[in-house]
Design a protein around this motif. Structure first.
Motif, short mmCIF file in Angstrom:
data_model
loop_
_atom_site.label_atom_id
_atom_site.label_comp_id
_atom_site.label_asym_id
_atom_site.label_seq_id
_atom_site.Cartn_x
_atom_site.Cartn_y
_atom_site.Cartn_z
N TRP A 1 -5.80 -1.69 2.00
CA TRP A 1 -6.57 -2.22 0.86
C TRP A 1 -7.21 -3.55 1.29
CZ3 TRP A 1 -7.40 -0.04 -3.92
CH2 TRP A 1 -6.61 1.08 -4.24
N ASP B 1 1.06 -1.71 -4.70
CA ASP B 1 -0.20 -1.01 -4.43
C ASP B 1 -1.17 -1.38 -5.56
OD1 ASP B 1 -1.31 1.58 -2.71
OD2 ASP B 1 -2.19 1.37 -4.70
N THR C 1 -1.23 0.84 3.76
CA THR C 1 -2.60 1.21 3.37
C THR C 1 -3.49 -0.02 3.48
OG1 THR C 1 -1.51 2.58 1.70
CG2 THR C 1 -3.91 2.51 1.63
N PRO D 1 -7.23 3.37 0.89
CA PRO D 1 -7.59 2.40 -0.15
C PRO D 1 -8.60 2.96 -1.16
CG PRO D 1 -8.24 1.61 2.04
CD PRO D 1 -7.78 3.01 2.21
N ASN D 2 -8.78 2.24 -2.24
CA ASN D 2 -9.77 2.56 -3.28
C ASN D 2 -9.54 3.90 -3.97
OD1 ASN D 2 -11.11 0.14 -2.78
ND2 ASN D 2 -12.25 1.07 -1.11
N GLY E 1 0.82 -1.21 0.00
CA GLY E 1 0.00 0.00 0.00
C GLY E 1 0.85 1.25 0.00
#
Ligand code: UDX
Length: 437
Positions: free
Chosen positions: A387, A352, A385, A324-325, A319
């Protein structure tokens, strides 16, 4: 209703597409010809879940079009939204309003008939009045009213946030403009979404106050997390224990490596400047900015300490984006943490899911094809991160691929007991270290 959206970046594009979904006729304008050409082909300039479908459906229905020329869009519009960028000005942290003012000048020249001009970008208190002055100076007989209508969209869930907002805030001084804005948001009005009408100054300040408050909440729990580590408490429990108090609320109490993104860092800084200029420094927000900046460095030190020094170590980083997203790297903790680790002699293998391309512009790291590829042969893993795909890694596979079974999870997405059971040394935020080796 005919709407012109000036600026087809994150805010403009999401808002324009969603307003066309409400049934309005929307023209999204941007000076960037390649961006408009791509949008006409259905290619999105940003990664935002669901955006491409909303755009495609409304283009097909004939309600959404894209233009590089502002004049045509503005002259036929009932409402013109200014959704251009307001980056932090280099040097002093003030919001850079040059794009907003340039848009105002062009809008003035193109206005015909009664129009409501709306500032959608996050702008300092008083900007709506400045935009009004610019338009009046350039076209004294223009028939228009100004409104301020801040957005509260979160990246990664922006479409849902636009369709089902907690509230819509509109600042304006004229009943005629209020009528137009009610019509713009009619589908939400019917849905009983609270629509709050205020003065323009209040509306502009609501946006900054909301972001500063949320940034404060995060920073507060991050400090509590550090204290938990020292005192042997668990920040997940503390967060739940205070969040269940309805006056506090459980959201935005997730400890982590510090907030990033396109809004919180920029908006807290802009509020600090505004308050200083007003002769009333906001001590709380100033502390939040300083503590959050320092936190990212602190996280790099935490990682170094967990490795017992990172010189010559290979670290798998999962990440890179600020959350996220999204593919957004703006003010991502990775931008501070990764170079610090590299400077201390670490080799970084990163993965990522969406941010690789953006990350490559800012970070010089080896980008891997998936999480397991990054982990292969590394001395340890750092989760930066949260995710979803990192939440359910095959732990046996991770352990087999690592040289030493060390996982540093700065988002607390695993349970310490489970990680110990799987044979890892597990370091997280605000919780006791678990060691299953
Ligand atoms: C934010 C606001 O939520 C939104 O209303 C505003 O319009 C723009 O700024 P966004 O930046 O997209 O949205 O992301 P958000 O989900 O709010 O997260 C911001 C940062 O805070 C991220 O770095 C995230 O990781 C961090 N965060 C958030 C935490 O560390 N802990 C939390 O509990 C929540």
């Amino acid at each position: 209703m005919r709407i012109a959206m000036i600026g087809s970046g994150y805010v403009g594009l999401v808002s324009g597409a969603c307003l066309s979904e409400f049934g309005h006729q929307v023209i999204c304008v941007d000076k960037d010809e390649s961006k408009i050409a791509a949008l006409r082909q259905g290619v999105m300039p940003i990664f935002e879940p669901g955006l491409d479908e909303v755009v495609a459906a409304n283009v097909k229905a004939g309600r959404l079009t894209f233009e590089t020329e502002l004049g045509k869009a503005v002259s036929s519009a009932d409402a013109v939204f200014i959704g251009v960028g307001t980056p932090s000005r280099r040097g002093d942290g003030h919001a850079d309003l040059s794009y907003v003012f340039a848009a105002a000048e062009e809008i003035a020249l193109a206005l015909t008939g009664y129009t409501v001009v709306v500032t959608k970008s996050t702008v300092p208190v008083g900007t709506s009045r400045k935009v009004e002055e610019i338009i009046r100076r350039i076209k004294p007989d223009a028939q228009f009213d100004m409104a301020s209508n801040p957005e509260f969209l979160r990246e990664g869930s922006a479409i849902g946030d636009f369709r089902r907002p907690d509230r819509v805030v509109v600042g304006c001084d004229s009943e005629r403009a209020r009528e137009v804005m009610r019509e713009v948001y009619r589908p939400l009005f019917l849905n009983e979404t609270p629509i709050l009408f205020t003065s323009r100054e209040s509306s502009e300040l609501i946006k900054y106050a909301a972001n500063a408050f949320l940034a404060t909440k995060i920073t507060f729990i991050n400090e509590m997390a550090d204290l938990c580590e020292k005192l042997g408490a668990d920040v997940q429990d503390v967060s739940r224990g205070i969040g269940l108090d309805g006056r506090i609320g459980g959201k935005f109490l997730h400890a982590g490596p510090g907030f990033g993104g396109s809004c919180f860092p920029k908006d807290t800084l802009a509020l600090v400047k505004t308050a200083r200029d007003a002769g009333l420094p906001t001590q709380i927000v100033e502390a939040v900015v300083a503590v959050n900046d320092e936190r990212k460095l602190r996280m790099a030190k935490k990682i170094e300490a967990a490795f017992g020094g990172v010189k010559g170590k290979t670290i798998a980083v999962l990440g890179l984006t600020f959350k996220p997203n999204t593919d957004d790297m703006r003010d991502a903790p990775s931008l501070v943490i990764v170079p610090k680790l590299q400077a201390a002699g670490a080799v970084i293998r990163a993965f990522d899911p969406e941010g690789a391309k953006e990350a490559a512009k800012h970070l010089n790291v080896q980008q891997c094809k998936d999480a397991y590829d990054a982990i292969q042969g590394a001395d340890g893993v750092v989760i930066l991160t949260e995710w979803n795909e990192f939440r359910a890694l095959d732990l046996a596979k991770v352990k087999a691929a690592l040289k030493t079974p060390l996982v540093i999870d700065l988002r607390n997405i695993y349970r310490p007991a489970m990680m110990a059971q799987a044979g890892f040394r597990y370091v997280s935020v605000g919780r006791a270290e678990a060691d299953g080796r």
